[in-house]
Design an enzyme around this catalytic site. Structure first.
Site, PDB file in Angstrom:
ATOM      1  N   LYS A  75       3.401  10.768  -9.649  1.00  0.00           N
ATOM      2  CA  LYS A  75       2.868   9.976 -10.760  1.00  0.00           C
ATOM      3  C   LYS A  75       1.455   9.466 -10.431  1.00  0.00           C
ATOM      4  O   LYS A  75       0.618   9.313 -11.312  1.00  0.00           O
ATOM      5  CB  LYS A  75       3.804   8.796 -11.044  1.00  0.00           C
ATOM      6  CG  LYS A  75       3.343   7.840 -12.134  1.00  0.00           C
ATOM      7  CD  LYS A  75       4.240   6.632 -12.234  1.00  0.00           C
ATOM      8  CE  LYS A  75       3.814   5.658 -11.175  1.00  0.00           C
ATOM      9  NZ  LYS A  75       4.139   4.303 -11.272  1.00  0.00           N
ATOM     10  N   ILE A 129       5.103   2.656   2.881  1.00  0.00           N
ATOM     11  CA  ILE A 129       5.134   1.685   1.796  1.00  0.00           C
ATOM     12  C   ILE A 129       6.615   1.411   1.569  1.00  0.00           C
ATOM     13  O   ILE A 129       7.361   2.315   1.184  1.00  0.00           O
ATOM     14  CB  ILE A 129       4.501   2.203   0.488  1.00  0.00           C
ATOM     15  CG1 ILE A 129       2.999   2.376   0.624  1.00  0.00           C
ATOM     16  CG2 ILE A 129       4.821   1.228  -0.666  1.00  0.00           C
ATOM     17  CD1 ILE A 129       2.313   2.876  -0.650  1.00  0.00           C
ATOM     18  N   TYR A 130       7.034   0.205   1.864  1.00  0.00           N
ATOM     19  CA  TYR A 130       8.427  -0.185   1.676  1.00  0.00           C
ATOM     20  C   TYR A 130       8.479  -1.491   0.904  1.00  0.00           C
ATOM     21  O   TYR A 130       7.687  -2.397   1.161  1.00  0.00           O
ATOM     22  CB  TYR A 130       9.157  -0.352   3.019  1.00  0.00           C
ATOM     23  CG  TYR A 130       9.519   0.959   3.654  1.00  0.00           C
ATOM     24  CD1 TYR A 130      10.655   1.654   3.248  1.00  0.00           C
ATOM     25  CD2 TYR A 130       8.738   1.511   4.659  1.00  0.00           C
ATOM     26  CE1 TYR A 130      10.994   2.867   3.825  1.00  0.00           C
ATOM     27  CE2 TYR A 130       9.069   2.727   5.237  1.00  0.00           C
ATOM     28  CZ  TYR A 130      10.197   3.391   4.818  1.00  0.00           C
ATOM     29  OH  TYR A 130      10.531   4.592   5.384  1.00  0.00           O
ATOM     30  N   ASN A 149      14.188  11.631  -0.808  1.00  0.00           N
ATOM     31  CA  ASN A 149      13.768  10.331  -1.343  1.00  0.00           C
ATOM     32  C   ASN A 149      13.067  10.579  -2.682  1.00  0.00           C
ATOM     33  O   ASN A 149      11.858  10.474  -2.811  1.00  0.00           O
ATOM     34  CB  ASN A 149      12.861   9.602  -0.346  1.00  0.00           C
ATOM     35  CG  ASN A 149      12.592   8.167  -0.745  1.00  0.00           C
ATOM     36  OD1 ASN A 149      12.904   7.741  -1.856  1.00  0.00           O
ATOM     37  ND2 ASN A 149      11.995   7.423   0.167  1.00  0.00           N
ATOM     38  N   TYR A 199       4.752   9.167  -5.917  1.00  0.00           N
ATOM     39  CA  TYR A 199       3.492   9.760  -5.456  1.00  0.00           C
ATOM     40  C   TYR A 199       2.978  10.815  -6.431  1.00  0.00           C
ATOM     41  O   TYR A 199       1.772  10.908  -6.675  1.00  0.00           O
ATOM     42  CB  TYR A 199       3.638  10.304  -4.036  1.00  0.00           C
ATOM     43  CG  TYR A 199       3.789   9.167  -3.043  1.00  0.00           C
ATOM     44  CD1 TYR A 199       2.769   8.237  -2.865  1.00  0.00           C
ATOM     45  CD2 TYR A 199       4.953   8.994  -2.316  1.00  0.00           C
ATOM     46  CE1 TYR A 199       2.907   7.166  -1.990  1.00  0.00           C
ATOM     47  CE2 TYR A 199       5.104   7.931  -1.436  1.00  0.00           C
ATOM     48  CZ  TYR A 199       4.072   7.020  -1.281  1.00  0.00           C
ATOM     49  OH  TYR A 199       4.207   5.960  -0.426  1.00  0.00           O
ATOM     50  N   GLY A 242       5.292  -1.733  -5.125  1.00  0.00           N
ATOM     51  CA  GLY A 242       4.868  -0.486  -4.478  1.00  0.00           C
ATOM     52  C   GLY A 242       3.507  -0.042  -4.987  1.00  0.00           C
ATOM     53  O   GLY A 242       2.667   0.421  -4.219  1.00  0.00           O
TER      54      GLY A 242
END
Length: 174
Positions: A146, A98-99, A137, A144, A110
């Site tokens: 969250k 996911i970018y 990162n 993730y 996102g």
């Protein structure tokens, strides 16, 4: 007024657009934390037209662009079955990428891509979703967490001449 974000499945004819957004977002995300040499090597090898075409043509991989108007602002890649990079379990789905373009960070792009990944996982009746994320990162790790992911393992990702640690995370769906 915020522009509506639309998702579009990526096809082989979109390969050059995919290569452009993949290179741009990867560079923006990781270049501040890695050597120029390691970045150059990964950029040259990781996003070739041949490699991306093979990924798109794999029946167990699905890609989506996030679009704001006609502008590609991010993308998603999910894998099932043998396309998964590690676990390769029939009952799981991997979020491999996911970018989002840096200009759109914090604008829920996102989250929209992530929600699409969960929708696909549920359509495929997956028991859980998993991914690997570089331990440095912090923005992605927090995203993730969250969204209900928990750490379950670690693995080494070879980045140029450096060994980096990815945190393996998963979210149970059943």
């Amino acid at each position: 007024m915020q522009q509506k974000i639309v998702l579009k499945q990526i096809r082989t004819e979109d390969i050059e657009t995919l290569q452009k957004i993949a290179k741009q977002t990867f560079f923006d995300t990781f270049s501040p934390y890695n050597t120029e040499e390691n970045m150059a090597q990964y950029m040259a090898e990781g996003f070739t037209i041949d490699k991306l075409t093979a990924e798109i043509q794999n029946k167990n991989s699905i890609f989506f662009f996030a679009l704001s108007g006609n502008e590609v602002i991010g993308y998603l890649k999910v894998n099932t079955g043998d396309a998964q990079t590690e676990l390769k379990k029939a009952d799981s789905l991997e979020i491999e990428r996911i970018y989002v373009s840096k200009d759109f960070h914090g604008k829920k792009v996102g989250q929209i891509l992530y929600d699409k990944a969960l929708e696909i996982a549920r359509e495929k009746n997956a028991d859980y979703v998993w991914l690997g994320v570089w331990e440095e990162n912090h923005r992605a790790v927090q995203f993730y967490k969250k969204n209900g992911f928990v750490e379950f393992d670690k693995h080494i990702f070879k980045f140029g001449n450096e060994d980096q640690t990815d945190i393996m995370m998963k979210k149970e769906l059943k």
